[in-house]
Every structure is written in structure tokens, then in C-alpha cells.
Motif scaffolding. Structure first.
Motif, PDB file in Angstrom:
ATOM      1  N   HIS A  18       0.863  -1.179   0.000  1.00 12.70           N
ATOM      2  CA  HIS A  18       0.000   0.000   0.000  1.00 12.70           C
ATOM      3  C   HIS A  18       0.906   1.237   0.000  1.00 12.70           C
ATOM      4  O   HIS A  18       2.127   1.134  -0.092  1.00 12.70           O
ATOM      5  N   TRP A  19       0.327   2.418   0.121  1.00 19.17           N
ATOM      6  CA  TRP A  19       1.107   3.648  -0.020  1.00 19.17           C
ATOM      7  C   TRP A  19       2.287   3.723   0.933  1.00 19.17           C
ATOM      8  O   TRP A  19       3.353   4.230   0.572  1.00 19.17           O
ATOM      9  N   GLU A  20       2.140   3.209   2.145  1.00 22.85           N
ATOM     10  CA  GLU A  20       3.237   3.330   3.109  1.00 22.85           C
ATOM     11  C   GLU A  20       4.473   2.533   2.690  1.00 22.85           C
ATOM     12  O   GLU A  20       5.579   2.797   3.158  1.00 22.85           O
ATOM     13  N   GLN A  21       4.297   1.562   1.799  1.00 29.44           N
ATOM     14  CA  GLN A  21       5.441   0.797   1.306  1.00 29.44           C
ATOM     15  C   GLN A  21       6.207   1.533   0.200  1.00 29.44           C
ATOM     16  O   GLN A  21       7.260   1.082  -0.234  1.00 29.44           O
ATOM     17  N   TYR A  22       5.662   2.667  -0.263  1.00 31.77           N
ATOM     18  CA  TYR A  22       6.278   3.412  -1.367  1.00 31.77           C
ATOM     19  C   TYR A  22       6.512   4.868  -0.945  1.00 31.77           C
ATOM     20  O   TYR A  22       5.818   5.784  -1.416  1.00 31.77           O
ATOM     21  N   PRO A  23       7.470   5.115  -0.068  1.00 31.76           N
ATOM     22  CA  PRO A  23       7.700   6.471   0.448  1.00 31.76           C
ATOM     23  C   PRO A  23       8.118   7.476  -0.619  1.00 31.76           C
ATOM     24  O   PRO A  23       8.005   8.686  -0.396  1.00 31.76           O
ATOM     25  N   SER A  55      -3.828  -2.965  -1.307  1.00 29.92           N
ATOM     26  CA  SER A  55      -2.873  -2.271  -2.175  1.00 29.92           C
ATOM     27  C   SER A  55      -3.574  -1.335  -3.147  1.00 29.92           C
ATOM     28  O   SER A  55      -4.116  -1.762  -4.163  1.00 29.92           O
TER      29      SER A  55
END
Length: 313
Positions: free
Chosen positions: A99-104, A137
Motif C-alpha cells: 500500500h502507499w506506506e510501502q512506497y515512500p 494495495s
């Protein structure tokens, strides 16, 4: 949450075709003082994933793609780790993408070039191999929208407008940026306007749709009445494909399938910057529930209190 506690937004509850609760409250834009109205459009955030799923199913009905197709067929320069990911995996959150937190490196507010965005996703290894787990995701649904664009050979927002919203009579709905559009609610947090997330690219397919409350209620007729999609597609959309890890709950295509306020339901919440949303259909009582708010502080799940007690079986 009671009907009287809605500070800003739209709350609708229907049973069958009868509207039981209809409330519009608050201010659509504090900078201008314009109040919310029945025709105000709100970001529905992650409920948008249901429209992305419908787009894929429509294309599958036409033989343009298959749910078992590898998504890399329609993506430029995909990493080898994505080779086993199918559209089914993306739609059910079983692809292994985060999800977004995995893609800083991804900024949800700033626009991005489409291929640069895919590069940011590709730079992070999947959490697990396709089908080996469940992890919500939104980036996976961005890939879904890119695939729809490639297969349909037209912009994703245009496909939704012509193939989803128009046939359903959802005249107040659109996908993408709200700039320059009339009757759009501005997202607020702490009583102040906040910038919108980028909906044209970064959240395309994952959280990019704007709806009026009435339009979102109409949308729930897709599973309820089998509108827009063929019966087999509705069955696929609403099937309990992948357990989420919460008791009795699974994910279909864009829907959570499981208990809500003690009864069977298809439902989804939405959370974009400055907006909260919730939509549910409870088949046993034929109730439809819609909440759209332009206040970040709203807890959309609490809206289920307006459903009343579950009926004895």
C-alpha cells in the motif's frame, strides 16, 4: 453515528427503493461559504476501486482480456518480480504489492508522470509471491487502471464516463481532477481546506472518482440489481475470493464481503486527504447506506449505527 451528528456531507439510507434517511449538512468549501447540497460531488476515495473492477469485468465480457491475464502485458518495462501477477491478483489484493506506506517515494498530492509512478512501484520488491497472501494495495489498482487504458485504447477517466457512469445514469460522477468542475466539495482537515491528492495519475483507479450521494446509491444497484454487468460478472465481483484476516471477511473485486453491524454485507470505506466515504449494501434487509463527507475527522464506519438493530432470523 446518528443521522443528526453529520457535520458536513451527505448521508443516505434506503431500504428497497424507499429512502429512509436523507441528510445534507455543512459547508462544501469554507473559503467561499458554499454549503453542501444534494448535487455536491465528493471524492469517494477507495470506493473508486469498485468502478475499476467493473471496467475490467466489462472488458472481460467483451473478450478483450481475461482475469487470468498477466498484467505485465499492458505495462511498460515491468520488473521480473511482477511476471506472475494477474488482474485477479490485483483486484483481490493478493498480488504482493504494498500500500502507499510501502512506497515512500510516491507523493500522493504532487502529480507524477505515469511511467515514473510505475517505476516507483517497481523499485520496491513485492511483499510476497502472487496469491500467497493478502495485503491491501491501492498501487495495485493503479496498475488495473493502466491495463484498462491500454486494452480499451482510451483514457481511463473517459472509459468510466462512457461505459460505467453514463449507462447507469450517474450524471454527477466523474474520475480525475476536480479543478474547474462545478459543485465539488473541498476536503477539510482541522476545519481548514487541504490540497487534494492527485487523482489524474497517482490515485487513478484506486481513489479517483467523485460522486454525489444519489449517484453512489445508484452504483450499489450494480450488485443489488445486476445492472451494467452480466450475472456472471456480478457473481465474480461479489464473491469472497480472498480472506482478509478479519473474522468472516473476504475481499471480492472492489468489495469487502463479510459482516457489517451483525449482518451480511458488501461494503467499502474510503479515505483520501480531507474526505471520508462509506458505501454498503445489506442483501438480507435490502438496505443501502451511503456516507460522503469532506471532513477528515469523520469515522465512516460509525455511520452503521443508523441501520438499527439486526433482525432476528
Amino acid at each position: 453515528m446518528s443521522a443528526s451528528s453529520l457535520d458536513s456531507g451527505v448521508l443516505l439510507l434506503a431500504r428497497g427503493d424507499e429512502i429512509l434517511t436523507e441528510q445534507v449538512a455543512g459547508v462544501a468549501d469554507r473559503s467561499t461559504g458554499v454549503h453542501c447540497a444534494a448535487g455536491t460531488r465528493f471524492q469517494i476515495a477507495s470506493i473508486s476501486k469498485q468502478m475499476a473492477a467493473a471496467a475490467v469485468l466489462l472488458l472481460a465480457e467483451r473478450g478483450a482480456l481475461s482475469l487470468s491475464d498477466p498484467v505485465v502485458r499492458w505495462l511498460p518495462g515491468p520488473p521480473p518480480e511482477w511476471s506472475g501477477i494477474t488482474l485477479h491478483h490485483l483486484l483481490t489484493h493478493t498480488s504482493g504489492l504494498g500500500h502507499w506506506e510501502q512506497y515512500p517515494a510516491v507523493d500522493l498530492v504532487d502529480p507524477a508522470e505515469p511511467d515514473d509512478l510505475l517505476g516507483s512501484f517497481a523499485a520496491v520488491p513485492p511483499l510476497f509471491r502472487p496469491g500467497a497472501g493478502w495485503h491491501y494495495s491501492s498501487p495495485g489498482y493503479v496498475l488495473v487502471a493502466r491495463a484498462v487504458e491500454r486494452v480499451a485504447d482510451r483514457p481511463y477517466a473517459e472509459f468510466l464516463a462512457e461505459e460505467v457512469f453514463a449507462p447507469l445514469g450517474m450524471t454527477g460522477s466523474f474520475a480525475g481532477a476536480g479543478d474547474g468542475r462545478p459543485d465539488v466539495a473541498v476536503g477539510h482537515e482541522g476545519g481548514r481546506p487541504v490540497p487534494s491528492w492527485d487523482l489524474a495519475t497517482v490515485s487513478m483507479g484506486a481513489g479517483d472518482v467523485w460522486c454525489t450521494g444519489t449517484d453512489l446509491l445508484t452504483w450499489l444497484d450494480v450488485p443489488r440489481r445486476g445492472r451494467l454487468l452480466a450475472p456472471a460478472s456480478v457473481t465474480a465481483m461479489t464473491a469472497a475470493h480472498a480472506p482478509t484476516g478479519r473474522p468472516g471477511e473476504a475481499y471480492g473485486y472492489g468489495f469487502f464481503v463479510g459482516p457489517l453491524a451483525g449482518r451480511r454485507a458488501l461494503h467499502h470505506s474510503g479515505d483520501n486527504g480531507g474526505y471520508k466515504a462509506f458505501a454498503a449494501w445489506l442483501p438480507d434487509s435490502d438496505q443501502r447506506l451511503v456516507l460522503l463527507s469532506n471532513q477528515a475527522e469523520v469515522d465512516p464506519v460509525t455511520v452503521t449505527s443508523v441501520l438499527g438493530p439486526a433482525e432476528a432470523r
